[in-house]
Write a protein that holds these residues in place. Structure first.
Motif, mmCIF file in Angstrom:
data_model
loop_
_atom_site.group_PDB
_atom_site.id
_atom_site.type_symbol
_atom_site.label_atom_id
_atom_site.label_comp_id
_atom_site.label_asym_id
_atom_site.label_seq_id
_atom_site.Cartn_x
_atom_site.Cartn_y
_atom_site.Cartn_z
ATOM 1 N N PRO A 43 0.823 -1.201 0.000
ATOM 2 C CA PRO A 43 0.000 0.000 0.000
ATOM 3 C C PRO A 43 0.861 1.256 0.000
ATOM 4 O O PRO A 43 1.865 1.331 0.717
ATOM 5 C CB PRO A 43 -0.825 -0.120 1.290
ATOM 6 C CG PRO A 43 -0.087 -1.063 2.155
ATOM 7 C CD PRO A 43 0.766 -1.933 1.282
ATOM 8 N N CYS A 60 -8.423 -2.887 8.025
ATOM 9 C CA CYS A 60 -7.153 -3.639 7.900
ATOM 10 C C CYS A 60 -7.173 -4.871 8.805
ATOM 11 O O CYS A 60 -7.321 -4.750 10.013
ATOM 12 C CB CYS A 60 -5.975 -2.749 8.278
ATOM 13 S SG CYS A 60 -4.413 -3.677 8.281
ATOM 14 N N PRO A 61 -7.021 -6.067 8.236
ATOM 15 C CA PRO A 61 -7.084 -7.276 9.063
ATOM 16 C C PRO A 61 -5.826 -7.518 9.891
ATOM 17 O O PRO A 61 -5.816 -8.400 10.748
ATOM 18 C CB PRO A 61 -7.277 -8.396 8.020
ATOM 19 C CG PRO A 61 -6.665 -7.861 6.776
ATOM 20 C CD PRO A 61 -6.874 -6.367 6.812
ATOM 21 N N ASP A 62 -4.793 -6.736 9.646
ATOM 22 C CA ASP A 62 -3.529 -6.957 10.353
ATOM 23 C C ASP A 62 -3.119 -5.785 11.222
ATOM 24 O O ASP A 62 -1.970 -5.724 11.647
ATOM 25 C CB ASP A 62 -2.426 -7.272 9.340
ATOM 26 C CG ASP A 62 -2.669 -8.616 8.704
ATOM 27 O OD1 ASP A 62 -2.717 -9.601 9.445
ATOM 28 O OD2 ASP A 62 -2.852 -8.668 7.478
ATOM 29 N N SER A 64 -2.330 -2.831 10.589
ATOM 30 C CA SER A 64 -1.083 -2.282 10.042
ATOM 31 C C SER A 64 -1.188 -0.823 9.605
ATOM 32 O O SER A 64 -0.245 -0.298 9.010
ATOM 33 C CB SER A 64 -0.627 -3.133 8.849
ATOM 34 O OG SER A 64 -0.291 -4.428 9.288
ATOM 35 N N ILE A 65 -2.316 -0.188 9.863
ATOM 36 C CA ILE A 65 -2.428 1.241 9.583
ATOM 37 C C ILE A 65 -1.985 1.973 10.854
ATOM 38 O O ILE A 65 -2.574 1.794 11.915
ATOM 39 C CB ILE A 65 -3.886 1.640 9.238
ATOM 40 C CG1 ILE A 65 -4.421 0.810 8.062
ATOM 41 C CG2 ILE A 65 -3.985 3.136 8.959
ATOM 42 C CD1 ILE A 65 -3.762 1.062 6.738
ATOM 43 N N CYS A 80 2.039 -5.736 7.501
ATOM 44 C CA CYS A 80 1.112 -5.608 6.371
ATOM 45 C C CYS A 80 1.373 -6.730 5.373
ATOM 46 O O CYS A 80 2.510 -6.954 4.967
ATOM 47 C CB CYS A 80 1.317 -4.252 5.687
ATOM 48 S SG CYS A 80 0.581 -4.174 4.044
ATOM 49 N N LYS A 81 0.315 -7.430 4.976
ATOM 50 C CA LYS A 81 0.468 -8.551 4.033
ATOM 51 C C LYS A 81 0.087 -8.168 2.608
ATOM 52 O O LYS A 81 0.040 -9.015 1.729
ATOM 53 C CB LYS A 81 -0.356 -9.746 4.500
ATOM 54 C CG LYS A 81 0.101 -10.268 5.850
ATOM 55 C CD LYS A 81 -0.668 -11.523 6.232
ATOM 56 C CE LYS A 81 -0.297 -11.981 7.619
ATOM 57 N NZ LYS A 81 -0.811 -11.080 8.675
ATOM 58 N N GLY A 82 -0.224 -6.896 2.381
ATOM 59 C CA GLY A 82 -0.496 -6.447 1.016
ATOM 60 C C GLY A 82 -1.810 -6.927 0.448
ATOM 61 O O GLY A 82 -1.949 -7.084 -0.760
ATOM 62 N N CYS A 83 -2.810 -7.087 1.313
ATOM 63 C CA CYS A 83 -4.099 -7.620 0.840
ATOM 64 C C CYS A 83 -4.863 -6.612 -0.018
ATOM 65 O O CYS A 83 -5.715 -6.987 -0.811
ATOM 66 C CB CYS A 83 -4.965 -8.044 2.020
ATOM 67 S SG CYS A 83 -5.506 -6.669 3.056
ATOM 68 N N GLY A 84 -4.616 -5.319 0.174
ATOM 69 C CA GLY A 84 -5.265 -4.288 -0.645
ATOM 70 C C GLY A 84 -6.595 -3.806 -0.124
ATOM 71 O O GLY A 84 -7.233 -2.957 -0.755
ATOM 72 N N ILE A 85 -7.046 -4.297 1.011
ATOM 73 C CA ILE A 85 -8.348 -3.889 1.540
ATOM 74 C C ILE A 85 -8.347 -2.394 1.865
ATOM 75 O O ILE A 85 -9.312 -1.688 1.581
ATOM 76 C CB ILE A 85 -8.731 -4.727 2.777
ATOM 77 C CG1 ILE A 85 -8.974 -6.177 2.371
ATOM 78 C CG2 ILE A 85 -9.960 -4.150 3.470
ATOM 79 C CD1 ILE A 85 -9.208 -7.122 3.536
ATOM 80 N N CYS A 86 -7.259 -1.887 2.428
ATOM 81 C CA CYS A 86 -7.192 -0.463 2.783
ATOM 82 C C CYS A 86 -7.396 0.405 1.550
ATOM 83 O O CYS A 86 -8.135 1.395 1.590
ATOM 84 C CB CYS A 86 -5.860 -0.139 3.455
ATOM 85 S SG CYS A 86 -4.415 -0.641 2.498
ATOM 86 N N MET A 101 -2.465 0.802 -4.245
ATOM 87 C CA MET A 101 -1.550 -0.343 -4.200
ATOM 88 C C MET A 101 -0.517 -0.228 -5.322
ATOM 89 O O MET A 101 -0.819 0.223 -6.421
ATOM 90 C CB MET A 101 -2.313 -1.663 -4.347
ATOM 91 C CG MET A 101 -3.323 -1.931 -3.250
ATOM 92 S SD MET A 101 -2.639 -1.927 -1.576
ATOM 93 C CE MET A 101 -1.697 -3.467 -1.583
HETATM 94 S S1 SF4 Z 1 -2.698 -3.955 2.436
HETATM 95 FE FE1 SF4 Z 1 -4.027 -5.137 3.844
HETATM 96 S S2 SF4 Z 1 -2.694 -5.669 5.567
HETATM 97 FE FE2 SF4 Z 1 -1.680 -4.024 4.435
HETATM 98 S S3 SF4 Z 1 -2.290 -2.148 5.460
HETATM 99 FE FE3 SF4 Z 1 -3.716 -2.481 3.757
HETATM 100 S S4 SF4 Z 1 -5.435 -3.600 4.662
HETATM 101 FE FE4 SF4 Z 1 -3.718 -3.736 6.086
#
Ligand code: SF4
Ligand code: SF4
Length: 118
Positions: A43, A60-62, A64-65, A80-86, A101
């Motif tokens: 992100p 953010c599921p981790d 990490s924000i 941060c696992k790079g899921c892209g939800i943010c 992203m």
């Molecule tokens: S990419 Fe996923 S894990 Fe990383 S900051 Fe965004 S929501 Fe959180």
């Protein structure tokens, strides 16, 4: 029991032969595991476009924000696992994105909003 079930049953290990797996020996230990190296995308945070709505933080599921003094300040790159939800949930408009992203998991030295060297 059918003949096939009987054969399979005889091939299965006994309970004492199955190795232990997925054991978590203590609670509260997720912070000690640096899982950011799994990323294939990262992100990108642009502070001047951020309205501090915290929607990314909520989703953010981790966890990490990173927030300091009531403002989003960056990304915990170690977790941060790079899921892209943010990025998907950030309501800012395309011309003024606060969270997007980028391809590649590792942050560039110039991307100082990312805390850690991952
Ligand atoms: S990419 Fe996923 S894990 Fe990383 S900051 Fe965004 S929501 Fe959180
Ligand atoms: S969702 Fe977007 S605008 Fe809202 S706090 Fe996060 S980065 Fe800032």
């Amino acid at each position: 029991m059918t003949k096939i079930q009987d054969m399979l049953h005889n091939q299965l290990p006994s309970v004492n032969e199955v190795p232990l797996g997925g054991v978590i020996p203590s609670n509260g230990n997720s912070q000690t595991y640096e899982t950011g190296s799994w990323r294939t995308q990262r992100p990108i945070f642009v502070a001047e476009n951020c309205t501090n709505c915290y929607i990314c933080w909520l989703h953010c599921p981790d966890n990490s924000i990173l927030i300091e003094d009531s403002k989003v300040v960056g990304i915990d790159a170690s977790h941060c696992k790079g899921c892209g939800i943010c990025s998907a949930e950030c309501p800012t408009k395309p011309a003024k994105r606060a969270m997007s992203m980028a391809q590649g998991g590792f942050y560039q030295p110039s991307e100082t909003f990312a805390k850690s060297t991952l």
